[in-house]
Design a protein around this motif. Structure first.
Motif, short mmCIF file in Angstrom:
data_model
loop_
_atom_site.label_atom_id
_atom_site.label_comp_id
_atom_site.label_asym_id
_atom_site.label_seq_id
_atom_site.Cartn_x
_atom_site.Cartn_y
_atom_site.Cartn_z
N GLY A 41 0.83 -1.20 0.00
CA GLY A 41 0.00 0.00 0.00
C GLY A 41 0.86 1.24 0.00
O GLY A 41 1.98 1.23 -0.48
N GLY A 42 0.31 2.32 0.56
CA GLY A 42 1.05 3.57 0.55
C GLY A 42 0.98 4.23 -0.81
O GLY A 42 0.19 3.86 -1.68
N SER A 43 1.87 5.21 -1.02
CA SER A 43 1.82 6.00 -2.26
C SER A 43 2.83 5.55 -3.31
O SER A 43 2.60 5.69 -4.51
N THR A 44 3.94 4.95 -2.87
CA THR A 44 4.99 4.62 -3.84
C THR A 44 4.52 3.71 -4.97
O THR A 44 4.86 3.96 -6.13
N PRO A 45 3.75 2.68 -4.69
CA PRO A 45 3.41 1.75 -5.78
C PRO A 45 2.38 2.29 -6.77
O PRO A 45 2.12 1.65 -7.80
N ARG A 46 1.81 3.46 -6.51
CA ARG A 46 0.76 4.00 -7.39
C ARG A 46 1.24 4.05 -8.85
O ARG A 46 0.57 3.61 -9.78
N ARG A 47 2.45 4.55 -9.04
CA ARG A 47 3.00 4.70 -10.42
C ARG A 47 3.18 3.31 -11.06
O ARG A 47 2.89 3.09 -12.24
N LEU A 48 3.66 2.36 -10.25
CA LEU A 48 3.82 0.98 -10.75
C LEU A 48 2.49 0.41 -11.19
O LEU A 48 2.37 -0.15 -12.28
N TYR A 49 1.47 0.54 -10.35
CA TYR A 49 0.16 -0.05 -10.68
C TYR A 49 -0.40 0.57 -11.95
O TYR A 49 -0.96 -0.13 -12.79
N ARG A 50 -0.24 1.87 -12.10
CA ARG A 50 -0.74 2.52 -13.32
C ARG A 50 0.00 1.99 -14.56
O ARG A 50 -0.61 1.75 -15.60
N LEU A 51 1.31 1.77 -14.43
CA LEU A 51 2.07 1.23 -15.58
C LEU A 51 1.59 -0.18 -15.93
O LEU A 51 1.40 -0.53 -17.10
N LEU A 52 1.37 -1.00 -14.92
CA LEU A 52 0.92 -2.38 -15.17
C LEU A 52 -0.46 -2.42 -15.83
O LEU A 52 -0.80 -3.38 -16.53
N ALA A 53 -1.24 -1.35 -15.62
CA ALA A 53 -2.59 -1.30 -16.19
C ALA A 53 -2.59 -0.89 -17.64
O ALA A 53 -3.61 -1.00 -18.34
N GLY A 54 -1.42 -0.40 -18.12
CA GLY A 54 -1.33 0.09 -19.49
C GLY A 54 -0.35 -0.71 -20.32
O GLY A 54 0.21 -1.71 -19.87
N GLN A 55 -0.21 -0.27 -21.56
CA GLN A 55 0.73 -0.96 -22.47
C GLN A 55 2.12 -0.38 -22.30
O GLN A 55 2.28 0.79 -21.99
N PRO A 56 3.20 -1.24 -22.49
CA PRO A 56 3.13 -2.61 -23.01
C PRO A 56 2.88 -3.68 -21.95
O PRO A 56 2.71 -4.84 -22.28
#
Ligand code: 6PG
Length: 250
Positions: A41-56
């Motif tokens: 949780g927390g704020s750091t993984p937000r960017r990671l999760y958004r990348l995994l939701a998109g391409q590639p």
């Protein structure tokens, strides 16, 4: 053994983390037909999760075989702004074709201790299925990947120093404890569960984490005040991914 990889920016860190998650997921699905991951949780993984939701990245993951759990959770409703489930749901899970039955939130509608026992039971059922010869009590928490963050006080997941007595030796996989400094209850995987994973990966970003990252990785062993130091996978790989700001004192 701590492997540390540093990256020039938070964006480069998130990109490397996404590639790492995809690689571990593909390896797991190929080898065992499924990928089990505990999200932090927390704020750091937000960017990671958004990348995994998109391409590639999104199209590189076989989402039908992915099972999502949480490393820890705040004792709030799942639609609460503080919820770690909500963070992952909004930034990742609603954007990818993961079956709803493969999403395993902590049931924060239960009283904290009940929620911990309930989640541990669900985990034991899930992992015992991988080894029919083992019973629920002899199962091991064979997460393919546990993602973790690092608090400025050295906590990780919701393993805080004040709960050291309750967390560092227990065979429990999930516990609930009241965090005085936050005036709130938390549910967390224990070191016994985290350290059984194949891969444990910390994501650390920002200059505000530089001092604590140096203490945890380069300072004396003080797990009673730096819970992140308790994380040491029994047979798995421990990987620290940090951006340059966080790694500047290493
Ligand atoms: C939580 C997290 C917690 C987090 C660290 C770092 O529920 O808050 O599990 O362990 O990873 O506190 O948080 P930031 O990423 O916001 O710095």
């Amino acid at each position: 053994m701590n492997e540390i990889r540093t990256f020039s920016s938070p964006e480069a860190l998130a990109g490397a983390a996404a590639a790492h998650v995809v690689a571990v997921a593909r390896e797991a699905v190929r080898a065992r037909g499924r990928f089990s991951v505990a999200l932090s949780g927390g704020s750091t993984p937000r960017r990671l999760y958004r990348l995994l939701a998109g391409q590639p990245f999104a199209s590189q993951v076989e989402w039908a075989g992915v099972h999502v759990f949480w490393s820890d959770e705040r004792c709030v409703p799942l639609n609460h702004p503080e919820s770690n489930y909500r963070l992952a749901e909004y930034t990742l899970l609603r954007h990818v074709p993961i079956p709803t039955v493969n999403i395993h939130p902590i049931d924060t509608a239960l009283e904290p201790e009940q929620a911990a026992l309930d989640y541990e039971g669900k985990l034991r059922q899930f992992f015992a299925g991988q080894h029919p010869d083992r019973g629920l009590q002899t199962a091991t928490a064979d997460f393919d990947l546990v993602l973790l963050g690092l608090g400025e006080d050295g906590h990780t997941a919701s393993l805080f120093a004040e709960a050291h007595q309750a967390t560092h030796k227990t065979e429990r996989w999930v516990i609930a404890h009241y965090v005085d400094r936050l005036s709130s209850w938390r549910i967390t995987l224990t070191p016994a569960a985290i350290n059984a994973a194949r891969y444990v990966t910390f994501l650390v970003s920002g200059a505000n984490k530089a001092r604590i990252l140096q203490r945890v990785l380069r300072g004396p062993s003080q797990p009673e005040i730096l819970p992140a130091q308790i994380i040491n996978p029994t047979g798995g790989q421990l990987l620290w991914l940090a951006d340059a700001d966080a790694a500047q004192l290493l």
